[in-house]
Scaffold this motif. Structure first.
Motif, PDB file in Angstrom:
ATOM      1  N   GLU A  70       4.514   1.149   7.948  1.00 27.63           N
ATOM      2  CA  GLU A  70       3.580   1.355   6.837  1.00 27.63           C
ATOM      3  C   GLU A  70       3.883   2.607   6.031  1.00 27.63           C
ATOM      4  O   GLU A  70       4.279   3.636   6.570  1.00 27.63           O
ATOM      5  CB  GLU A  70       2.162   1.447   7.391  1.00 27.63           C
ATOM      6  CG  GLU A  70       1.601   0.135   7.896  1.00 27.63           C
ATOM      7  CD  GLU A  70       1.361  -0.871   6.774  1.00 27.63           C
ATOM      8  OE1 GLU A  70       0.502  -0.590   5.913  1.00 27.63           O
ATOM      9  OE2 GLU A  70       2.033  -1.919   6.745  1.00 27.63           O
ATOM     10  N   PHE A  71       3.683   2.499   4.739  1.00 25.64           N
ATOM     11  CA  PHE A  71       3.781   3.663   3.869  1.00 25.64           C
ATOM     12  C   PHE A  71       2.417   4.360   3.842  1.00 25.64           C
ATOM     13  O   PHE A  71       1.378   3.697   3.823  1.00 25.64           O
ATOM     14  CB  PHE A  71       4.162   3.244   2.458  1.00 25.64           C
ATOM     15  CG  PHE A  71       5.625   2.943   2.287  1.00 25.64           C
ATOM     16  CD1 PHE A  71       6.430   3.790   1.537  1.00 25.64           C
ATOM     17  CD2 PHE A  71       6.203   1.829   2.877  1.00 25.64           C
ATOM     18  CE1 PHE A  71       7.784   3.519   1.376  1.00 25.64           C
ATOM     19  CE2 PHE A  71       7.545   1.552   2.718  1.00 25.64           C
ATOM     20  CZ  PHE A  71       8.340   2.390   1.965  1.00 25.64           C
ATOM     21  N   ASP A  76       2.683   6.467  -1.184  1.00 26.67           N
ATOM     22  CA  ASP A  76       2.302   5.595  -2.304  1.00 26.67           C
ATOM     23  C   ASP A  76       2.209   6.398  -3.589  1.00 26.67           C
ATOM     24  O   ASP A  76       2.704   6.003  -4.645  1.00 26.67           O
ATOM     25  CB  ASP A  76       0.932   4.952  -2.044  1.00 26.67           C
ATOM     26  CG  ASP A  76       1.016   3.815  -1.042  1.00 26.67           C
ATOM     27  OD1 ASP A  76       2.124   3.546  -0.551  1.00 26.67           O
ATOM     28  OD2 ASP A  76      -0.029   3.219  -0.752  1.00 26.67           O
ATOM     29  N   ARG A 100      12.929   7.203   4.215  1.00 26.73           N
ATOM     30  CA  ARG A 100      12.786   5.932   3.506  1.00 26.73           C
ATOM     31  C   ARG A 100      14.069   5.626   2.738  1.00 26.73           C
ATOM     32  O   ARG A 100      14.701   6.521   2.199  1.00 26.73           O
ATOM     33  CB  ARG A 100      11.617   5.979   2.534  1.00 26.73           C
ATOM     34  CG  ARG A 100      10.266   6.238   3.184  1.00 26.73           C
ATOM     35  CD  ARG A 100       9.840   5.082   4.057  1.00 26.73           C
ATOM     36  NE  ARG A 100       8.471   5.250   4.540  1.00 26.73           N
ATOM     37  CZ  ARG A 100       7.900   4.436   5.424  1.00 26.73           C
ATOM     38  NH1 ARG A 100       8.568   3.413   5.921  1.00 26.73           N
ATOM     39  NH2 ARG A 100       6.663   4.642   5.824  1.00 26.73           N
ATOM     40  N   ASP A 104      14.075  -0.137   0.924  1.00 29.35           N
ATOM     41  CA  ASP A 104      12.730  -0.204   1.492  1.00 29.35           C
ATOM     42  C   ASP A 104      11.668   0.001   0.408  1.00 29.35           C
ATOM     43  O   ASP A 104      10.692  -0.744   0.314  1.00 29.35           O
ATOM     44  CB  ASP A 104      12.568   0.913   2.531  1.00 29.35           C
ATOM     45  CG  ASP A 104      12.296   0.365   3.909  1.00 29.35           C
ATOM     46  OD1 ASP A 104      12.393  -0.858   4.076  1.00 29.35           O
ATOM     47  OD2 ASP A 104      12.015   1.155   4.818  1.00 29.35           O
ATOM     48  N   ASN A 107      11.578  -2.869  -2.100  1.00 26.66           N
ATOM     49  CA  ASN A 107      10.870  -4.013  -1.538  1.00 26.66           C
ATOM     50  C   ASN A 107       9.370  -3.749  -1.469  1.00 26.66           C
ATOM     51  O   ASN A 107       8.565  -4.623  -1.786  1.00 26.66           O
ATOM     52  CB  ASN A 107      11.393  -4.334  -0.136  1.00 26.66           C
ATOM     53  CG  ASN A 107      12.712  -5.083  -0.165  1.00 26.66           C
ATOM     54  OD1 ASN A 107      13.021  -5.779  -1.133  1.00 26.66           O
ATOM     55  ND2 ASN A 107      13.511  -4.915   0.867  1.00 26.66           N
ATOM     56  N   TYR A 108       9.034  -2.564  -1.030  1.00 29.71           N
ATOM     57  CA  TYR A 108       7.617  -2.201  -0.902  1.00 29.71           C
ATOM     58  C   TYR A 108       6.926  -2.247  -2.265  1.00 29.71           C
ATOM     59  O   TYR A 108       5.824  -2.769  -2.403  1.00 29.71           O
ATOM     60  CB  TYR A 108       7.508  -0.813  -0.278  1.00 29.71           C
ATOM     61  CG  TYR A 108       6.085  -0.328  -0.122  1.00 29.71           C
ATOM     62  CD1 TYR A 108       5.169  -1.058   0.626  1.00 29.71           C
ATOM     63  CD2 TYR A 108       5.662   0.859  -0.717  1.00 29.71           C
ATOM     64  CE1 TYR A 108       3.868  -0.607   0.779  1.00 29.71           C
ATOM     65  CE2 TYR A 108       4.374   1.313  -0.580  1.00 29.71           C
ATOM     66  CZ  TYR A 108       3.472   0.572   0.175  1.00 29.71           C
ATOM     67  OH  TYR A 108       2.173   1.015   0.303  1.00 29.71           O
ATOM     68  N   TRP A 109       7.607  -1.722  -3.242  1.00 25.02           N
ATOM     69  CA  TRP A 109       7.038  -1.728  -4.595  1.00 25.02           C
ATOM     70  C   TRP A 109       6.837  -3.166  -5.094  1.00 25.02           C
ATOM     71  O   TRP A 109       5.779  -3.534  -5.574  1.00 25.02           O
ATOM     72  CB  TRP A 109       7.937  -0.960  -5.557  1.00 25.02           C
ATOM     73  CG  TRP A 109       7.508  -1.102  -6.987  1.00 25.02           C
ATOM     74  CD1 TRP A 109       7.971  -1.985  -7.910  1.00 25.02           C
ATOM     75  CD2 TRP A 109       6.479  -0.362  -7.654  1.00 25.02           C
ATOM     76  NE1 TRP A 109       7.316  -1.839  -9.101  1.00 25.02           N
ATOM     77  CE2 TRP A 109       6.391  -0.847  -8.976  1.00 25.02           C
ATOM     78  CE3 TRP A 109       5.622   0.676  -7.256  1.00 25.02           C
ATOM     79  CZ2 TRP A 109       5.491  -0.335  -9.914  1.00 25.02           C
ATOM     80  CZ3 TRP A 109       4.729   1.183  -8.194  1.00 25.02           C
ATOM     81  CH2 TRP A 109       4.663   0.684  -9.497  1.00 25.02           C
ATOM     82  N   LYS A 112       4.282  -5.147  -2.436  1.00 19.88           N
ATOM     83  CA  LYS A 112       2.946  -4.670  -2.051  1.00 19.88           C
ATOM     84  C   LYS A 112       2.322  -3.689  -3.035  1.00 19.88           C
ATOM     85  O   LYS A 112       1.214  -3.892  -3.530  1.00 19.88           O
ATOM     86  CB  LYS A 112       3.007  -4.018  -0.667  1.00 19.88           C
ATOM     87  CG  LYS A 112       3.303  -4.991   0.441  1.00 19.88           C
ATOM     88  CD  LYS A 112       3.347  -4.276   1.766  1.00 19.88           C
ATOM     89  CE  LYS A 112       3.759  -5.200   2.894  1.00 19.88           C
ATOM     90  NZ  LYS A 112       4.034  -4.487   4.128  1.00 19.88           N
TER      91      LYS A 112
END
Length: 303
Positions: A70-71, A76, A100, A104, A107-109, A112
């Motif tokens: 988890e970020f 964030d 990070r 990663d 993809n997270y951006w 999510k």
DNA sequence: AAAGGAACCAACCGCGACTAT
DNA sequence: TATAGTCGCGGTTGGTTCCTT
């Protein structure tokens, strides 16, 4: 004539890495290092993989101190701030988040954080998608000639091609540097100058470190432009005369990027109208009224 | 329980930048 | 200076997992 392949495509394995391959690669690099040559590495390590694939696997998964999971809220915030400032320069953003990887974060951006900003919970997905379909009628047309900000004359914005002739950057009336100068300052300054000039309503932000040296102009005059700390006052004075507030932030510190919060990034995401063209994009948000002066009227980013 | 769709993420691809010769 | 080789980045793809109906 096409480009020569980096490896023999027929004799390299593709797809997911097996634990055995991971161990081989990890042990080899820990023992011998990369040798500065990823192309030759797989053969030396006894792997039937492309060098690029080995590099990616090492950087994104096997190297020490990689953080998975988890970020945090802080992460964030940093991602949002930097995205608002520099766009999708994932490697630069990753450099600010120890452990990070750019992949990663990207993809997270994409999966999510973007949705988080839009306030889309899983149960809202469908209705949100529908409303977005209705709201965003036309896809963004890449336009590198942005309209000038409201504070300058609408008839006198300049556009200027960079040395690579790939990008047109719209400048401001009476801007003391040509747009190509600005471009070069940002793009020739190395990693420390990740902060592209951002024109945010009446606020002009310039990236670059205090000890930034100089960068050359491509306008043929070969004038050297320094924008180190000693120039900040000059810029501030100039923009003050123009009724603009100029702000130069320095170095790789985060104090300036953190000027941006979720609310600042939302327009980029929701309007979906940024031009991700070599990091150049412009955004307009004529609806934002929060945060006082900064958000009144038109908000534009010049990259 | 099954099927279909959405979400996630590792990996690939192509291209520009950089470096060595 | 030109060319070839390599690196690194960002966009995209495709396989797997999760969720909804």
């Amino acid at each position: 004539m096409g480009r020569a392949p980096c490896c023999d495509k027929a004799n390299v394995k593709k797809g997911p890495w097996s634990p055995e391959e991971d161990i081989k690669l990890k042990e080899f690099i820990e023992k011998y290092g990369t040798g500065g040559n990823w192309i030759a590495l797989p053969q030396r390590a006894g792997l039937k993989r492309c060098g690029k694939s080995c590099r990616l696997r090492w950087l994104n998964y096997l190297r020490p101190n990689i953080k998975h999971g988890e970020f945090s809220d802080d992460e964030d915030r940093i991602i949002c701030s930097l995205f608002a400032t520099i766009g999708s320069r994932w490697s630069i953003i990753a450099a600010q988040l120890p452990g990070r990887t750019d992949n990663d974060i990207k993809n997270y951006w994409n999966t999510k954080l973007k949705k988080k900003l839009l306030g889309i919970s899983p149960s809202q997905r469908k209705s949100q998608q529908q409303s977005q379909q209705q709201t965003i009628q036309q896809p963004f047309q890449p336009s590198l000639e942005a309209a000038p900000p409201s504070s300058s004359s609408s008839s006198s914005h300049e556009s200027c091609h960079t040395a690579s002739s790939k990008t047109t950057l719209t400048g401001l009336e009476g801007f003391p540097l040509s747009s190509s100068d600005v471009f070069n300052c940002v793009h020739q300054g190395g990693h420390e100058s990740y902060g592209a000039p951002v024109h945010y309503n009446s606020l002009l932000m310039f990236g670059g470190s205090d000890h930034q040296q100089s960068c050359s102009s491509s306008d043929g005059n070969s004038n050297q432009i320094s924008y180190g700390s000693r120039d900040i006052e000059a810029y501030n004075e100039y923009y003050s005369q123009m009724g603009l507030e100029a702000y130069l932030f320095s170095g790789v510190g985060l104090e300036a990027p953190l000027e941006f919060g979720f609310e600042d990034v939302k327009p980029l995401v929701f309007n979906n109208n940024y031009n991700n063209n070599n990091g150049f994009f412009n955004i307009e948000d004529t609806n934002s009224t929060e945060r006082g002066n900064r958000n009144q009227g038109r908000v534009m980013y010049y990259y």
